[in-house]
Design an enzyme around this catalytic site. Structure first.
Site, mmCIF file in Angstrom:
data_model
loop_
_atom_site.group_PDB
_atom_site.id
_atom_site.type_symbol
_atom_site.label_atom_id
_atom_site.label_comp_id
_atom_site.label_asym_id
_atom_site.label_seq_id
_atom_site.Cartn_x
_atom_site.Cartn_y
_atom_site.Cartn_z
ATOM 1 N N LYS A 209 0.840 -1.202 0.000
ATOM 2 C CA LYS A 209 0.000 0.000 0.000
ATOM 3 C C LYS A 209 0.875 1.253 0.000
ATOM 4 O O LYS A 209 0.675 2.162 -0.782
ATOM 5 C CB LYS A 209 -0.909 -0.032 1.230
ATOM 6 C CG LYS A 209 -1.759 1.195 1.390
ATOM 7 C CD LYS A 209 -2.619 1.091 2.633
ATOM 8 C CE LYS A 209 -3.113 2.461 3.037
ATOM 9 N NZ LYS A 209 -3.890 2.440 4.277
ATOM 10 N N GLU A 215 11.014 -4.532 3.855
ATOM 11 C CA GLU A 215 11.099 -5.954 3.493
ATOM 12 C C GLU A 215 10.628 -6.176 2.056
ATOM 13 O O GLU A 215 11.249 -6.892 1.266
ATOM 14 C CB GLU A 215 10.228 -6.807 4.422
ATOM 15 C CG GLU A 215 10.697 -6.871 5.862
ATOM 16 C CD GLU A 215 10.038 -5.824 6.740
ATOM 17 O OE1 GLU A 215 9.754 -4.704 6.237
ATOM 18 O OE2 GLU A 215 9.801 -6.108 7.927
ATOM 19 N N GLY A 270 -4.257 -1.941 5.566
ATOM 20 C CA GLY A 270 -3.590 -3.109 4.984
ATOM 21 C C GLY A 270 -4.269 -4.415 5.375
ATOM 22 O O GLY A 270 -4.469 -5.305 4.553
ATOM 23 N N ARG A 271 -4.630 -4.536 6.645
ATOM 24 C CA ARG A 271 -5.210 -5.807 7.128
ATOM 25 C C ARG A 271 -6.674 -5.962 6.717
ATOM 26 O O ARG A 271 -7.284 -6.973 7.030
ATOM 27 C CB ARG A 271 -5.034 -5.913 8.644
ATOM 28 C CG ARG A 271 -5.559 -4.719 9.434
ATOM 29 C CD ARG A 271 -5.043 -4.745 10.876
ATOM 30 N NE ARG A 271 -5.456 -3.587 11.651
ATOM 31 C CZ ARG A 271 -4.794 -2.432 11.700
ATOM 32 N NH1 ARG A 271 -3.694 -2.270 10.984
ATOM 33 N NH2 ARG A 271 -5.213 -1.430 12.448
ATOM 34 N N GLU A 356 -3.433 -6.462 15.364
ATOM 35 C CA GLU A 356 -2.928 -5.157 14.930
ATOM 36 C C GLU A 356 -4.033 -4.102 15.089
ATOM 37 O O GLU A 356 -3.767 -2.916 15.246
ATOM 38 C CB GLU A 356 -2.435 -5.218 13.469
ATOM 39 C CG GLU A 356 -1.437 -4.120 13.142
ATOM 40 C CD GLU A 356 -0.811 -4.255 11.750
ATOM 41 O OE1 GLU A 356 -1.518 -4.013 10.763
ATOM 42 O OE2 GLU A 356 0.383 -4.577 11.658
ATOM 43 N N HIS A 387 -4.013 -33.131 18.265
ATOM 44 C CA HIS A 387 -2.882 -33.976 18.653
ATOM 45 C C HIS A 387 -1.675 -33.135 19.038
ATOM 46 O O HIS A 387 -0.559 -33.646 19.096
ATOM 47 C CB HIS A 387 -2.543 -34.940 17.512
ATOM 48 C CG HIS A 387 -3.705 -35.845 17.193
ATOM 49 N ND1 HIS A 387 -3.904 -37.050 17.819
ATOM 50 C CD2 HIS A 387 -4.771 -35.679 16.373
ATOM 51 C CE1 HIS A 387 -5.019 -37.608 17.376
ATOM 52 N NE2 HIS A 387 -5.566 -36.785 16.491
ATOM 53 N N LYS A 507 10.508 -0.666 13.870
ATOM 54 C CA LYS A 507 10.985 -0.327 12.518
ATOM 55 C C LYS A 507 12.097 0.713 12.594
ATOM 56 O O LYS A 507 13.115 0.610 11.920
ATOM 57 C CB LYS A 507 9.837 0.260 11.686
ATOM 58 C CG LYS A 507 8.875 -0.758 11.110
ATOM 59 C CD LYS A 507 7.904 -0.052 10.163
ATOM 60 C CE LYS A 507 6.721 -0.932 9.821
ATOM 61 N NZ LYS A 507 5.680 -0.245 9.075
HETATM 62 O O1 F6P Z 1 4.016 -2.821 9.666
HETATM 63 C C1 F6P Z 1 2.661 -2.993 9.678
HETATM 64 C C2 F6P Z 1 2.055 -2.704 8.324
HETATM 65 O O2 F6P Z 1 1.959 -1.337 8.151
HETATM 66 C C3 F6P Z 1 0.719 -3.390 8.181
HETATM 67 O O3 F6P Z 1 -0.315 -2.667 8.734
HETATM 68 C C4 F6P Z 1 0.629 -3.575 6.714
HETATM 69 O O4 F6P Z 1 -0.332 -4.542 6.370
HETATM 70 C C5 F6P Z 1 2.035 -3.996 6.395
HETATM 71 O O5 F6P Z 1 2.841 -3.223 7.263
HETATM 72 C C6 F6P Z 1 2.468 -3.820 4.971
HETATM 73 O O6 F6P Z 1 2.317 -2.509 4.557
HETATM 74 P P1 F6P Z 1 2.418 -2.113 3.029
HETATM 75 O O7 F6P Z 1 1.289 -2.754 2.315
HETATM 76 O O8 F6P Z 1 2.325 -0.619 3.014
HETATM 77 O O9 F6P Z 1 3.738 -2.594 2.517
#
Ligand code: F6P
Length: 542
Positions: A209, A215, A270-271, A356, A387, A507
């Site tokens: 987003k 990452e 995002g979630r 979150e 199990h 972060k």
């Molecule tokens: O670090 C948390 C977060 O901001 C989440 O809320 C989000 O889903 C994820 O990182 C990834 O964010 P993006 O889609 O901006 O890479």
């Protein structure tokens, strides 16, 4: 209104506390024995889902009191405020409109003077056009071959939703296309994902987003390098990369043109985004018709949530039961146990959605809470989990409510297997609720020294959610059920369920630390003595 009297000082809160003491004196065995209709009555249905909450430690009075609390917290108005697009994400000054992502064509939802529904459908139409090309083999890679492999690169909501949906709807997916999901900055994730693939048949979807998530950008660069190594110059990559983002500038800076970008908006968290363009991999897997069926499932639950009376409102009931278990019975976790292999990633998906959203200890007014907020969501598919950790659920010392999820029909009927699977689901919730007392154990002729070990207290609460089968509509309804139940909990706890400031400190420290870790010099480290020692040790041994 709601915020004027702090939550724990509300009369409705005190009433629930007193009521919890009374309920504490009754076992689920008694509640069922005194009320033969209970199992038929304590249920609610919505959008094809049936929620049986009769095995919760509640009575009709509990529900009444919880509904009064919800009223005192202004729940109905908050639901309306969300659907209307008010700025309910107050710490970020944004509306919260994931419900607009599944609004049918022709509806109108206005944000800052613009109807956003046509924008949503414009993106859906572009996704459909693109996925039809890829699925029909007319979208060609650099060497003229059709795309056979699709790799989603993203993390958090840009990964958990797409991967969960892919697994959940695998039955509907194109089996001749390979789908993989890379999320971790650990190079192993990327290397293993592409090990057996050819770049000229591979499409990367860079899902972010913000398009600033470290990452994802690092993994996206690894993907670019992997392609360049075999396909040559950058322009060779054009048809091998698309982006999903709200940050056009960053996408173009990365080298993906606007024609290959699918937009999203800052009013989608995002979630809460698996039904936006973040779900492009889902559409590529199951086709646009099935994707629209999933959106219809979401929308059916949205309409129910907005219009059903609170007492018969599935997300409201689910959310309030969670409040009851957390704040009045002292539960600290919720186990999610799908009896459906295709839903094995659902617990992980719900972890981000719930934790979150509601893992916070300040109210929207900035006051520290004096009550528990989100429980820990966890779990795994049944019967495997029986199990591993079910011993603790049945005989441990922690109160661990469970949500069991099952389907009446399986796509893979093998002999008796589906009946067996479902019999296990029913048996587990029954065993948790009713247990087996010492007399019943003795009646089975068990040696006296083993009686305590073979006794089950029971009185352990659970919900059971049943649906016909795990089709796209049911998945949409199920996800929306939990989305809205998380919102209900956030309203009661008076927190902003749509920000995530708690991920920021880690972060920021990682940014500072990664420069120190990368450097080959022995520059003085300025962390605490533990962190300094760990970094030195790592640098000395790598
Ligand atoms: O670090 C948390 C977060 O901001 C989440 O809320 C989000 O889903 C994820 O990182 C990834 O964010 P993006 O889609 O901006 O890479």
């Amino acid at each position: 209104m709601s915020a004027t009297i702090p939550l724990t000082q509300k009369t409705e809160w005190h009433d629930l506390q007193h009521h919890a003491v009374q309920i504490g004196q009754h076992h689920l065995r008694e509640l069922f024995a005194h009320d033969p209709e209970r199992g038929e009555r304590l249920q609610v249905s919505a959008a094809g889902l049936y929620l049986d909450y009769s095995k919760q430690r509640v009575t009709d009075e509990t529900l009444d009191l919880l509904l009064k609390l919800a009223e005192a917290c202004g729940l109905q108005e908050r639901i309306e405020a969300m659907f209307r697009g008010e700025l309910i994400n107050t710490t970020e000054g944004r509306p919260v409109l994931h419900t607009a992502l599944r609004a049918p064509k022709g509806e109108s939802i206005w944000v800052a003077g613009r109807d956003i529904v046509p924008e949503v459908h414009a993106v859906l139409d572009r996704m459909t056009e693109f996925s039809n090309k890829v699925r029909s083999g007319t979208w060609l890679g650099y060497t003229g071959k059709p795309i056979r492999n699709i790799i989603n690169i993203g993390i958090g909501g840009s990964d958990l939703g797409p991967e969960m949906a892919f697994e959940a709807l695998r039955h509907y997916s194109r089996r001749d296309l390979v789908f993989r999901f890379v999320s971790n900055v650990d190079g192993t994730d990327f290397v293993e994902a592409v090990r057996d693939l050819e770049p000229d048949e591979t499409l990367f979807i860079i899902c972010s987003k913000t398009f600033t998530t470290e990452e994802t950008l690092v993994d996206a660069m690894a993907a670019r390098d992997w392609c360049v190594k075999q396909l040559g110059a950058g322009q060779a990559l054009a048809n091998h990369f698309v982006a999903v983002s709200s940050n056009q500038v960053a996408v173009e800076r990365f080298g993906i043109t606007i024609d290959h970008m699918f937009g999203m908006w800052d009013w989608v968290g995002g979630r809460y985004s698996m039904d936006s363009a973040i779900g492009l991999s889902t559409m590529l897997a199951i086709g646009s018709e099935n994707f629209h069926a999933m959106l219809a499932g979401f929308h059916a639950m949205d309409s129910h949530f907005r219009h059903a009376p609170l007492a018969k409102n599935a997300p409201v009931v689910l959310g309030l039961l969670q409040i009851w278990n957390t704040n009045f019975l002292g539960a600290q976790t919720l186990a999610i146990i799908p009896y459906e292999q295709y839903l094995s990633l659902f617990p992980a998906y719900l972890q981000q959605l719930a934790m979150e959203s509601n893992g916070k200890h300040f109210t929207v007014d900035g006051n520290a809470v004096d009550y528990a907020t989100s429980p820990i969501y966890w779990g795994a598919a049944g019967t495997n989990s029986q199990h591993s950790f079910f011993q603790l659920l049945h005989q441990g010392t922690l109160l661990t409510p469970c949500d069991f999820i099952g389907f009446c029909q399986s796509f893979n009927r093998l002999g008796v297997q589906h009946d067996l699977l479902m019999a296990n689901l029913f048996a587990q919730s029954e065993a948790l609720a009713f247990g087996r007392n010492a007399q019943e154990v003795r009646d089975q002729g068990i040696a006296e020294n083993l009686v305590p070990h073979r006794t089950f207290d029971g009185n352990r609460p659970s919900n059971t959610i049943l649906a016909q089968c795990l089709n796209p509509h049911a998945l949409g309804a199920l996800v929306a059920l939990y989305e809205h139940s998380v919102f209900v909990q956030g309203v009661i706890w008076h927190i902003d369920s749509f920000d995530q400031w708690g991920v920021e400190l880690g972060k920021a420290l990682a940014r500072k630390t990664s420069a120190e870790v990368a450097s080959s010099s022995d520059a003085v480290l300025t962390h605490d003595s533990s962190t300094n020692a760990l970094i030195r040790r790592y640098k000395g041994c790598r």
